[in-house]
Scaffold this active site. Structure first.
Site, PDB file in Angstrom:
ATOM      1  CD  GLU A  76       7.579 -79.750  46.649  1.00  0.00           C
ATOM      2  OE1 GLU A  76       8.553 -79.868  47.389  1.00  0.00           O
ATOM      3  OE2 GLU A  76       7.615 -79.889  45.415  1.00  0.00           O
ATOM      4  CG  ASP A  92      10.419 -77.973  49.165  1.00  0.00           C
ATOM      5  OD1 ASP A  92      10.201 -79.171  49.426  1.00  0.00           O
ATOM      6  OD2 ASP A  92      10.704 -77.554  48.028  1.00  0.00           O
ATOM      7  CB  ILE A  94      12.855 -83.497  50.541  1.00  0.00           C
ATOM      8  CG1 ILE A  94      12.790 -84.255  51.869  1.00  0.00           C
ATOM      9  CG2 ILE A  94      14.135 -83.857  49.774  1.00  0.00           C
ATOM     10  CD1 ILE A  94      12.792 -85.780  51.740  1.00  0.00           C
ATOM     11  CG  ASP A  95      14.158 -77.329  46.884  1.00  0.00           C
ATOM     12  OD1 ASP A  95      13.320 -77.591  46.015  1.00  0.00           O
ATOM     13  OD2 ASP A  95      15.125 -76.572  46.695  1.00  0.00           O
ATOM     14  CB  THR A  97      12.260 -84.663  45.568  1.00  0.00           C
ATOM     15  OG1 THR A  97      11.625 -83.687  46.383  1.00  0.00           O
ATOM     16  CG2 THR A  97      11.749 -86.036  45.956  1.00  0.00           C
ATOM     17  CG  ASP A 223      10.477 -74.996  44.694  1.00  0.00           C
ATOM     18  OD1 ASP A 223      10.711 -76.091  45.225  1.00  0.00           O
ATOM     19  OD2 ASP A 223       9.670 -74.851  43.753  1.00  0.00           O
TER      20      ASP A 223
HETATM   21  C1  IPD Z   1      12.527 -78.736  42.536  1.00  0.00           C
HETATM   22  C2  IPD Z   1      13.984 -78.367  42.661  1.00  0.00           C
HETATM   23  C3  IPD Z   1      14.624 -78.241  41.295  1.00  0.00           C
HETATM   24  C4  IPD Z   1      13.921 -77.253  40.424  1.00  0.00           C
HETATM   25  C5  IPD Z   1      12.445 -77.583  40.344  1.00  0.00           C
HETATM   26  C6  IPD Z   1      11.831 -77.688  41.738  1.00  0.00           C
HETATM   27  P1  IPD Z   1      11.456 -80.281  44.439  1.00  0.00           P
HETATM   28  O1  IPD Z   1      11.912 -78.838  43.794  1.00  0.00           O
HETATM   29  O2  IPD Z   1      14.127 -77.175  43.392  1.00  0.00           O
HETATM   30  O3  IPD Z   1      15.954 -77.787  41.371  1.00  0.00           O
HETATM   31  O4  IPD Z   1      14.497 -77.282  39.148  1.00  0.00           O
HETATM   32  O5  IPD Z   1      11.827 -76.531  39.625  1.00  0.00           O
HETATM   33  O6  IPD Z   1      10.474 -78.037  41.620  1.00  0.00           O
HETATM   34  O7  IPD Z   1      10.397 -80.824  43.549  1.00  0.00           O
HETATM   35  O8  IPD Z   1      12.664 -81.132  44.445  1.00  0.00           O
HETATM   36  O9  IPD Z   1      10.993 -79.928  45.806  1.00  0.00           O
END
Ligand code: IPD
Length: 284
Positions: A76, A92, A94-95, A97, A223
């Site tokens: 990411e 990813d 930290i999913d 974030t 993700d």
């Molecule tokens: C996000 C999360 C969030 C989702 C966003 C993603 P990130 O990833 O998974 O739940 O709604 O579309 O981008 O930016 O925290 O790695």
């Protein structure tokens, strides 16, 4: 993948993925106690990157290349490397974030491994939930937590009215308005809805039967790659709408019967578009 050599490769990849996801989660957890620093924003002011996102991705890349120097990478926070082995890691760091920033437990380190373009291993480690989800293609999906190891199975409710449906929102205001329009229809028909804030964790919740379905427009491979395999190995379906592959247009995860119902409903609502005006008549 059926030969002993293939099974040995799957074991090796799973072992590495679990080890590095747990090490990465430990780094992020300890770092969080020292305070979270927002380092930059990406697609919008709400799309943040923390210092820890970068440090955790660097750690994952270092560990992957130390173990398997010729594999490819997609991360990411920018990691990208062509594979000469057919193996590619999709990470990813930290999913979720924003959850991480605020101290909400639903965040995780997501590590997927593809062989020749097929996801064969998915690991999601969520330190604050105390859960590690592991799936291997053809070998099922499991959750490891303080109480032991649990085989995962999706729920199969009989219809939308009996379903708890999770979704998420993108980072641009226009996209969010379009997503709210779709949700205004879903929320009238579902048992209830949830917005957990981490796509990878949402997919683990589907696989665990803690929600019945999850859909979102605008997510990326990092993700959902690991979580998608965790869902399918738990007996669910994972894809886009109308037979499309999962992608930025839309991802949908649910048990097979509910998947078919929601595929029809979300297609009718044009949920894979950024349509903001409600051209579908009164919400129903
Ligand atoms: C996000 C999360 C969030 C989702 C966003 C993603 P990130 O990833 O998974 O739940 O709604 O579309 O981008 O930016 O925290 O790695």
């Amino acid at each position: 993948m059926t030969s002993i050599a293939d099974l040995a490769l799957l074991d090796e990849l799973r072992e590495i993925a679990v080890t590095i996801a747990c090490e990465a989660g430990q780094l992020a957890s300890v770092g969080r106690l020292e305070g979270v620093v927002v380092a930059a924003t990406k697609s919008s002011a709400d799309d943040i990157v923390t210092e820890m996102d970068r440090r955790v991705e660097a750690l994952l890349v270092e560990r992957i290349l130390a173990a398997r120097p010729d594999d490819g990478l997609l991360g990411e926070e920018g990691a990208e490397r062509v594979s000469t082995t057919g193996v590619r890691w999709i990470i990813d760091p930290i999913d979720g974030t924003v959850n991480y920033l605020y101290g909400i437990a639903a965040w995780g380190v997501s590590v997927a491994v593809e062989v020749d373009g097929v996801t064969v291993v998915g690991v999601i480690h969520s330190p604050d939930l105390g859960e590690t989800y592991v799936a291997v293609l053809g070998q099922g999906a499991r959750r490891h937590d303080a109480r032991g190891v649990h085989e995962l199975r999706v729920n199969e409710p009989v219809g939308i009215a009996e379903s708890l449906i999770a979704t998420g929102f993108g980072y641009s205001a226009e996209r969010r308005v379009a997503q709210a329009r779709v949700l205004s229809h879903i929320v009238r028909r579902a048992r209830d809805t949830r917005r957990l804030g981490a796509c990878s964790v949402d997919l683990c919740m589907v696989a665990s039967g803690r929600v019945d379905a999850y859909y979102e427009r605008g997510t990326h491979a990092w993700d959902y790659a690991a979580g998608g395999l965790i869902v399918t190995e738990a007996g669910g379906h994972f894809g886009g709408l109308r037979g499309a592959q999962p992608g930025e247009e839309m991802i949908l995860a649910a048990g097979p019967a509910l998947f078919a119902i929601l595929d029809g409903e979300l297609s009718r609502l044009r949920a894979d578009s950024d349509e903001t005006s409600d051209v579908f008549g009164p919400a129903n």
